[in-house]
Design an enzyme around this catalytic site. Structure first.
Site, short mmCIF file in Angstrom:
data_model
loop_
_atom_site.label_atom_id
_atom_site.label_comp_id
_atom_site.label_asym_id
_atom_site.label_seq_id
_atom_site.Cartn_x
_atom_site.Cartn_y
_atom_site.Cartn_z
N SER A 199 0.86 -1.18 0.00
CA SER A 199 0.00 0.00 0.00
C SER A 199 0.89 1.23 0.00
O SER A 199 2.10 1.13 0.16
CB SER A 199 -0.89 0.00 1.23
OG SER A 199 -0.08 0.23 2.37
N LYS A 200 0.27 2.37 -0.14
CA LYS A 200 1.01 3.64 -0.12
C LYS A 200 1.92 3.73 1.10
O LYS A 200 3.02 4.24 1.02
CB LYS A 200 0.04 4.83 -0.12
CG LYS A 200 -0.51 5.14 -1.49
CD LYS A 200 0.19 6.37 -2.07
CE LYS A 200 0.13 6.41 -3.58
NZ LYS A 200 -1.23 6.39 -4.12
N ARG A 201 1.43 3.18 2.22
CA ARG A 201 2.18 3.31 3.45
C ARG A 201 3.50 2.55 3.42
O ARG A 201 4.44 2.91 4.08
CB ARG A 201 1.34 2.84 4.65
CG ARG A 201 0.66 3.99 5.36
CD ARG A 201 -0.06 3.51 6.58
NE ARG A 201 -1.01 2.44 6.24
CZ ARG A 201 -1.24 1.39 6.98
NH1 ARG A 201 -0.62 1.24 8.11
NH2 ARG A 201 -2.11 0.48 6.60
N GLY A 203 5.60 2.40 1.15
CA GLY A 203 6.52 3.00 0.18
C GLY A 203 5.73 3.38 -1.05
O GLY A 203 4.53 3.18 -1.11
#
Ligand code: GLU
Length: 425
Positions: A199-201, A203
């Protein structure tokens, strides 16, 4: 049989890491078999499909070096899907529900052989009659996908494991249409380092973010290739050309691959070392321009010298910019701790004379600056090591870096003299 693969992104978002790896495996497999690679844009969802996403997908594919042999957009083919739906209606294999067309689930074995996972079986109870054409006249994903894969003569469908449950539904459509299904290979998903879904979190997930953050496409491609496949012999640096020679679908892992940013950075550093400095100039120039550190008509030779100095000392562009900022920025300050440790009155007592000596270096090259510097240091009865470190800190704000005289040469005479003088008491 001609081998033909396809990558079929929906332009409802940016091309992400998982999609790029799917594209890559399809591309490598087609190339390894002397086959063809199709790029098919699945933009049947008119609401969610956006032109900017399509452009970004094409740009990212090109940047990664995954050129395609054929290009299609499903929005150009709506008439075709309707014709095939009509055919199924005429044959009594589908029925209408208002404007929608629905497939009667045929009696069949819901089993297929996956090239990565082997035999895959589904409970026939789970597959109900399915919508082929929605009430707004647009085709469903599975229907357009099957019509296209058949008509485009796709021999191998290589896609993410998240599509595995679509496969039995699609096999039913193949059967109804009387088309021979392709071979299927479902690639395990990419997980983040904690084992969760990327996910975006965890990276950057969009390929364009890696481009913007200064990763080399060759490094990203190499990294993606290793996510789920290995050329053997513990080899980690594998070019696309080498992968094309060695690739085998059967060797793709069955288990999920974990994304590791540190490994990607390591690979990027390796590729930076291998890239000809001349090419790296073109690579770093846009980033330097964006910072406002160089102008359009920058001195190419100077940037080449800088790149040569730092090419082996950076993992990515961020690190390059951080390490070379002192070369471009005027407002320069030495961190307090280094100032105290290396720029004491005692340590800088010869700086005035050093500046005078360096003033005579002409041209201001590595050789000439070194000769002038040595001469002055010897005259003062000092040791080189006593002076080199303080001067480096005065010039660069750091106590680590490339050779001092190479540094001086790229920094230039004016800044070198100014900073040495500024640091002296
Ligand atoms: N448009 C689908 C996607 O983006 C393609 C799935 C497939 O490869 O069949 O996930």
């Amino acid at each position: 049989m001609t081998i033909k693969t396809r990558f079929a992104p929906s332009p409802t978002g940016f091309l992400h890491i998982g999609g790029a790896r799917t594209a890559l495996f399809n591309w490598i497999y087609a190339r390894s078999q002397g086959g063809r690679f199709v790029l098919r844009i699945e933009d049947t969802d008119m609401e969610r499909s956006k032109e900017e996403y399509l452009e970004e997908i094409l740009k990212s594919m090109t940047w990664l070096g995954l050129e395609w042999d054929e290009f299609y957009k499903q929005s150009d083919r709506f008439e075709l899907y309707r014709q095939y739906a009509q055919k199924l209606l005429d044959e009594g294999k589908a029925y209408a529900d208002g404007p929608a067309v629905i497939l009667k689930m045929p009696q069949m074995q819901l089993k297929f052989f996956d090239l990565i996972r082997g035999e895959v079986e589904f409970d026939s109870e789970t597959i109900k009659d399915q919508v082929l054409i929605k009430s707004d006249g647009s085709p469903t994903y599975s229907f357009a996908c099957v019509v296209d894969d058949a008509l485009m003569e796709i021999s191998h469908v290589i896609r993410g494991e998240d599509h595995i449950s679509n496969t039995p539904k699609q096999l039913a459509i193949y059967q109804a249409l009387g088309f021979k299904p392709p071979k299927f290979a479902h690639v395990p998903l990419i997980m983040d380092e904690e084992g969760g879904r990327m996910s975006k979190r965890s990276g950057a997930t969009a390929v364009s973010d890696y481009r913007k953050n200064g990763f080399l496409p060759e490094a990203l491609v190499n990294y993606l290739m290793l996510l789920g496949w290995s050329p053997g012999d513990n080899q980690e640096i594998v070019s696309l050309q080498a992968a094309v020679k060695k690739f085998s679908i059967k060797k793709v892992n069955k288990s999920a691959a974990a994304f590791s940013m540190s490994k990607l950075k390591w690979l990027n550093a390796e590729y930076l070392k291998k890239t000809p400095a001349e090419d790296l100039v073109d690579f770093v120039a846009p980033f330097l321009k964006e910072k406002g550190w160089i102008s359009e008509d920058y001195d190419r030779n100077r940037i080449l010298n800088i790149v040569e100095l730092y090419q082996n000392r950076m993992a990515d562009i961020e690190e390059f910019l951080q390490r070379t900022a002192y070369l471009f920025q005027e407002d320069f300050e030495v961190p307090q701790d280094l100032r105290e440790r290396l720029l004491s009155q005692q340590q800088t007592r010869c700086f005035e004379d050093l500046a005078k000596a360096l003033e005579t270096a002409e041209p201001f090259s590595k050789e000439k600056t070194e000769a002038a510097f040595r001469c002055c240091v010897e005259e003062k009865g000092l040791k080189m090591s006593e002076v080199v470190h303080p001067v480096r800190v005065a010039l660069t704000g750091s106590d680590v870096g490339p050779g001092l005289f190479e540094t001086m040469a790229v920094l230039g005479k004016q800044k070198t003299l100014q900073r040495i003088q500024l640091a002296s008491f």
